[in-house]
Design a protein around this motif. Structure first.
Motif, PDB file in Angstrom:
ATOM      1  N   PHE A 149       8.525  -3.508  11.311  1.00  0.00           N
ATOM      2  CA  PHE A 149       8.195  -3.762  10.239  1.00  0.00           C
ATOM      3  C   PHE A 149       8.855  -4.749   9.937  1.00  0.00           C
ATOM      4  CE2 PHE A 149       5.912  -0.055  10.989  1.00  0.00           C
ATOM      5  CZ  PHE A 149       4.533  -0.470   9.922  1.00  0.00           C
ATOM      6  N   ASP A 150       9.138  -6.034   9.284  1.00  0.00           N
ATOM      7  CA  ASP A 150       9.691  -7.207   8.092  1.00  0.00           C
ATOM      8  C   ASP A 150       9.541  -6.718   6.819  1.00  0.00           C
ATOM      9  OD1 ASP A 150      10.997  -9.166   8.210  1.00  0.00           O
ATOM     10  OD2 ASP A 150      10.489 -10.212   7.748  1.00  0.00           O
ATOM     11  N   LEU A 151      10.133  -5.546   6.418  1.00  0.00           N
ATOM     12  CA  LEU A 151      10.064  -4.514   5.412  1.00  0.00           C
ATOM     13  C   LEU A 151      11.126  -3.855   5.475  1.00  0.00           C
ATOM     14  CD1 LEU A 151       7.335  -2.716   5.814  1.00  0.00           C
ATOM     15  CD2 LEU A 151       6.065  -5.217   4.492  1.00  0.00           C
ATOM     16  N   GLU A 152      10.763  -2.512   4.485  1.00  0.00           N
ATOM     17  CA  GLU A 152      11.344  -1.363   4.046  1.00  0.00           C
ATOM     18  C   GLU A 152      10.504  -0.416   3.993  1.00  0.00           C
ATOM     19  OE1 GLU A 152      15.001   1.237   2.036  1.00  0.00           O
ATOM     20  OE2 GLU A 152      14.245  -0.631   0.929  1.00  0.00           O
ATOM     21  N   LEU A 153      10.491   0.660   5.439  1.00  0.00           N
ATOM     22  CA  LEU A 153       9.466   1.613   4.401  1.00  0.00           C
ATOM     23  C   LEU A 153       9.919   2.836   3.870  1.00  0.00           C
ATOM     24  CD1 LEU A 153       7.824   1.367   8.401  1.00  0.00           C
ATOM     25  CD2 LEU A 153       6.974   0.834   6.634  1.00  0.00           C
ATOM     26  N   THR A 154       9.240   3.308   2.685  1.00  0.00           N
ATOM     27  CA  THR A 154       9.775   4.697   2.110  1.00  0.00           C
ATOM     28  C   THR A 154       9.636   5.181   2.968  1.00  0.00           C
ATOM     29  OG1 THR A 154       7.652   5.162   1.655  1.00  0.00           O
ATOM     30  CG2 THR A 154       9.095   4.102   0.105  1.00  0.00           C
ATOM     31  N   PRO A 155      10.098   7.028   3.200  1.00  0.00           N
ATOM     32  CA  PRO A 155      10.156   7.819   3.741  1.00  0.00           C
ATOM     33  C   PRO A 155       8.769   8.547   4.241  1.00  0.00           C
ATOM     34  CG  PRO A 155      11.792   8.459   2.827  1.00  0.00           C
ATOM     35  CD  PRO A 155      11.045   7.022   1.545  1.00  0.00           C
ATOM     36  N   GLY A 156       8.287   8.429   3.218  1.00  0.00           N
ATOM     37  CA  GLY A 156       6.277   8.651   3.059  1.00  0.00           C
ATOM     38  C   GLY A 156       5.808   7.592   4.322  1.00  0.00           C
ATOM     39  N   GLN A 157       5.907   6.788   3.870  1.00  0.00           N
ATOM     40  CA  GLN A 157       5.282   5.733   5.201  1.00  0.00           C
ATOM     41  C   GLN A 157       5.702   5.791   6.115  1.00  0.00           C
ATOM     42  OE1 GLN A 157       6.758   2.335   2.931  1.00  0.00           O
ATOM     43  NE2 GLN A 157       4.773   1.998   1.309  1.00  0.00           N
ATOM     44  N   TYR A 158       6.822   5.701   6.170  1.00  0.00           N
ATOM     45  CA  TYR A 158       7.345   5.903   8.186  1.00  0.00           C
ATOM     46  C   TYR A 158       6.389   7.467   8.327  1.00  0.00           C
ATOM     47  CZ  TYR A 158      10.518   7.573  11.410  1.00  0.00           C
ATOM     48  OH  TYR A 158      10.896   8.140  12.541  1.00  0.00           O
ATOM     49  N   GLY A 159       6.072   8.619   7.500  1.00  0.00           N
ATOM     50  CA  GLY A 159       5.437   9.690   8.108  1.00  0.00           C
ATOM     51  C   GLY A 159       4.154   8.933   8.613  1.00  0.00           C
ATOM     52  N   SER A 160       3.643   8.835   7.311  1.00  0.00           N
ATOM     53  CA  SER A 160       2.457   8.035   7.446  1.00  0.00           C
ATOM     54  C   SER A 160       2.182   7.889   8.870  1.00  0.00           C
ATOM     55  CB  SER A 160       1.440   7.818   6.399  1.00  0.00           C
ATOM     56  OG  SER A 160       2.108   8.720   5.045  1.00  0.00           O
ATOM     57  N   LEU A 161       3.124   6.661   9.226  1.00  0.00           N
ATOM     58  CA  LEU A 161       2.699   5.169  10.691  1.00  0.00           C
ATOM     59  C   LEU A 161       3.057   6.150  11.253  1.00  0.00           C
ATOM     60  CD1 LEU A 161       4.119   2.364   8.895  1.00  0.00           C
ATOM     61  CD2 LEU A 161       2.230   2.508   9.860  1.00  0.00           C
ATOM     62  N   GLY A 217       0.695  -0.931   0.242  1.00  0.00           N
ATOM     63  CA  GLY A 217      -0.143  -0.060   0.281  1.00  0.00           C
ATOM     64  C   GLY A 217       1.049   1.313   0.027  1.00  0.00           C
ATOM     65  N   GLY A 218       0.021   2.365  -0.722  1.00  0.00           N
ATOM     66  CA  GLY A 218       0.626   3.567  -0.935  1.00  0.00           C
ATOM     67  C   GLY A 218       1.550   4.244   0.199  1.00  0.00           C
ATOM     68  N   GLN A 219       0.274   4.240   1.694  1.00  0.00           N
ATOM     69  CA  GLN A 219       0.234   5.375   2.359  1.00  0.00           C
ATOM     70  C   GLN A 219       0.967   4.830   3.984  1.00  0.00           C
ATOM     71  OE1 GLN A 219      -3.314   6.858   3.484  1.00  0.00           O
ATOM     72  NE2 GLN A 219      -2.204   8.699   4.788  1.00  0.00           N
ATOM     73  N   TYR A 220       0.537   3.937   4.167  1.00  0.00           N
ATOM     74  CA  TYR A 220       1.040   2.895   5.086  1.00  0.00           C
ATOM     75  C   TYR A 220       2.068   1.477   5.318  1.00  0.00           C
ATOM     76  CZ  TYR A 220      -2.286   6.094   6.961  1.00  0.00           C
ATOM     77  OH  TYR A 220      -2.738   6.857   7.303  1.00  0.00           O
ATOM     78  N   ASN A 221       1.901   1.276   3.221  1.00  0.00           N
ATOM     79  CA  ASN A 221       2.843  -0.053   3.152  1.00  0.00           C
ATOM     80  C   ASN A 221       1.926  -1.096   2.832  1.00  0.00           C
ATOM     81  OD1 ASN A 221       4.331  -2.595   3.133  1.00  0.00           O
ATOM     82  ND2 ASN A 221       6.087  -1.132   2.680  1.00  0.00           N
ATOM     83  N   VAL A 222       1.790  -1.439   4.340  1.00  0.00           N
ATOM     84  CA  VAL A 222       0.059  -2.108   4.637  1.00  0.00           C
ATOM     85  C   VAL A 222      -0.998  -2.090   4.219  1.00  0.00           C
ATOM     86  CG1 VAL A 222       1.427  -3.495   6.613  1.00  0.00           C
ATOM     87  CG2 VAL A 222       0.086  -1.869   6.775  1.00  0.00           C
ATOM     88  N   GLY A 223      -2.313  -2.442   4.053  1.00  0.00           N
ATOM     89  CA  GLY A 223      -3.532  -1.616   3.941  1.00  0.00           C
ATOM     90  C   GLY A 223      -3.764  -0.481   4.953  1.00  0.00           C
ATOM     91  N   ARG A 224      -4.666   0.566   4.675  1.00  0.00           N
ATOM     92  CA  ARG A 224      -5.503   0.832   5.385  1.00  0.00           C
ATOM     93  C   ARG A 224      -5.378   0.939   7.148  1.00  0.00           C
ATOM     94  NH1 ARG A 224      -7.456   6.342   6.510  1.00  0.00           N
ATOM     95  NH2 ARG A 224      -6.315   6.934   4.463  1.00  0.00           N
ATOM     96  N   GLY A 225      -6.795  -0.629   6.465  1.00  0.00           N
ATOM     97  CA  GLY A 225      -7.842  -1.397   7.706  1.00  0.00           C
ATOM     98  C   GLY A 225      -6.488  -1.579   8.940  1.00  0.00           C
ATOM     99  N   LYS A 226      -5.323  -2.075   7.779  1.00  0.00           N
ATOM    100  CA  LYS A 226      -3.957  -3.084   8.839  1.00  0.00           C
ATOM    101  C   LYS A 226      -3.823  -2.115   9.452  1.00  0.00           C
ATOM    102  CE  LYS A 226      -4.375  -6.771   8.524  1.00  0.00           C
ATOM    103  NZ  LYS A 226      -4.727  -7.715   8.841  1.00  0.00           N
TER     104      LYS A 226
END
Length: 444
Positions: free
Chosen positions: A90-102, A63-72
């Motif tokens: 997170f067992d994955l790499e987060l983008t800067p945007g995903q990091y900020g959103s989370l 998912g673009g915003q949180y990597n996982v889905g919004r509901g998750k």
């Protein structure tokens, strides 16, 4: 004015607490093709000092915003509140945007840590010497910089003007660390040159953590023995202890060995780890230079890995390691754990992945000792060598020359009355020095 490191982010605070025993975390894993297995990330979490209080998995595309889905992601926020967890791992790499959103979605103070950051924190714990500490700091700074840029863009320049720019501070610190590492790298290169002048051949041991690099060092070194290794070593008990795999080998270890009559310095280099992107591996170049500048390099591969895993690790290893100045030998370690058919499949896989980059593929059990002598012979054959013969008078200067020659290469001496016939083999530069010394004796 003295430069200071940039302030810590929430993720850094979450992974550098003084009270490691009290840190709790929720593990998050997502995979597009299958149900995620959280075994490895939970081991990483424990190695970093976390107690895992919950796990959250999802099978779906990124998912673009949180990597996982919004509901998750919203479910994660509720579970953080319910468990009072300190961090989400997170067992994955987060983008800067995903990091900020989370960070914005989760309760204030909750650390958001992806796999790369988690591995770096474990590395940081195990960094002993100055070069290792600086390399880890450089990797961390390069990792954090995009996230800081994202944060400053969101808060606009007004706040940056009021509080100072952490991006600028981080960029400045990166330049400082790079300069310090350059100095250390130059000194290490000078030491390698000095050791060659002293008659040593330099052999680097590289590969993924837990492939058995340390065990191989114990098998080959003159002053070490496999039966002296700690009983809880991962290679000895068969348990993939994350602590052993990740940071026990961060600092390089060098030991003397006698291989084919040659004086060798074996260097066990930093172990490669899954989940570190290329730009972060580049931060460890001061350590990996030991491979590039070696007279021969041993790339250790775990033959007991599933074939697809072994192929991928080999591919990544070859991509990250510069070609050594000498021969590259691939060592299929733990070969006693697979049958002949599986071993042949792994030999074929090395041939297809490595091509002409490797001089030879050798099956070895560093723990049991199988194939060790074949490996020694292959290393001896791979080392640069030249031979010279001298006919010298049997005088004191010749005896001094022979003592020097024994310290710098392989020597055979035959005495015939007042003459000594000497055959000397060693590194080409050392053989040239031997010729000069012999000439001085003859002309003296």
């Amino acid at each position: 004015m003295q430069d200071s490191p940039p302030a810590e982010t929430d993720a850094q605070r979450a992974t550098t607490s003084d009270d490691d025993a009290d840190r709790t975390a929720i593990v998050v894993a997502r995979d597009a093709d299958e149900q995620p297995d959280t075994t490895e990330i939970e081991r990483l979490a424990r190695a970093a000092g976390y107690e895992v209080v919950d796990t959250l998995t999802q099978r779906r595309e990124e998912g673009g915003q949180y990597n996982v889905g919004r509901g998750k992601a919203e479910e994660l926020a509720r579970r953080v509140v319910a468990t009072d967890a300190d961090a989400a791992l997170f067992d994955l790499e987060l983008t800067p945007g995903q990091y900020g959103s989370l960070t914005a979605l989760l309760p204030d103070g909750t650390g958001v840590v992806d796999r790369h950051r988690l591995v770096l924190d474990i590395f940081e714990t195990g960094a002993g010497d100055e070069a290792a500490r600086l390399q880890v700091e450089l990797a961390r700074l390069r990792y954090e910089l995009p996230k800081l840029r994202e944060t400053e863009e969101r808060t606009h320049m007004q706040r940056a003007a009021e509080t100072g720019s952490r991006v600028v501070d981080t960029e400045r610190r990166i330049r400082i660390v790079e300069n310090k590492l350059d100095e250390l790298t130059d000194r290490a290169s000078e030491r390698r040159a000095e050791r060659r002048e002293q008659g040593f051949d330099l052999v680097a041991i590289a590969g993924y953590t837990n492939a058995g690099k340390s065990t191989l060092l114990h098998r080959l070194a003159d002053d070490l023995a496999v039966d002296e290794m700690a009983p809880d070593h991962a290679d000895l008990d068969g348990v993939a202890a994350v602590e052993d795999r990740l940071f026990k080998t961060l600092d390089t270890t060098t030991r003397r060995a006698t291989i084919g009559g040659r004086r060798v310095l074996l260097t066990d280099t930093v172990g490669l780890v899954d989940g570190i992107p290329h730009d972060l591996v580049a931060s460890f170049s001061a350590t990996l230079d030991a491979v590039a500048d070696s007279d021969a390099a041993l790339l250790v591969v775990d033959a007991s890995d599933p074939l697809p895993t072994m192929r991928e690790k080999l591919r990544v290893s070859l991509a990250e390691l510069d070609d050594p100045r000498g021969e590259l030998l691939v060592v299929l370690n733990k070969s006693d754990l697979v049958d002949d058919e599986a071993l042949e499949e792994r030999r074929n896989a090395v041939d297809s992945v490595a091509g002409d980059r490797t001089a030879e593929v050798l099956a070895v059990s560093a723990l049991a000792g199988g194939g060790a002598e074949n490996l020694r012979d292959a290393v001896a054959a791979a080392l640069p060598s030249e031979t010279a013969q001298f006919d010298l008078p049997n005088i004191g200067d010749t005896q001094s020359f022979l003592a020097w020659a024994h310290d710098h290469g392989r020597v055979t001496a035959e005495y015939d009355g007042d003459r000594v016939r000497v055959e000397f083999a060693g590194r080409p530069a050392v053989v040239d020095r031997a010729r000069s010394r012999a000439t001085a004796i003859r002309e003296g």
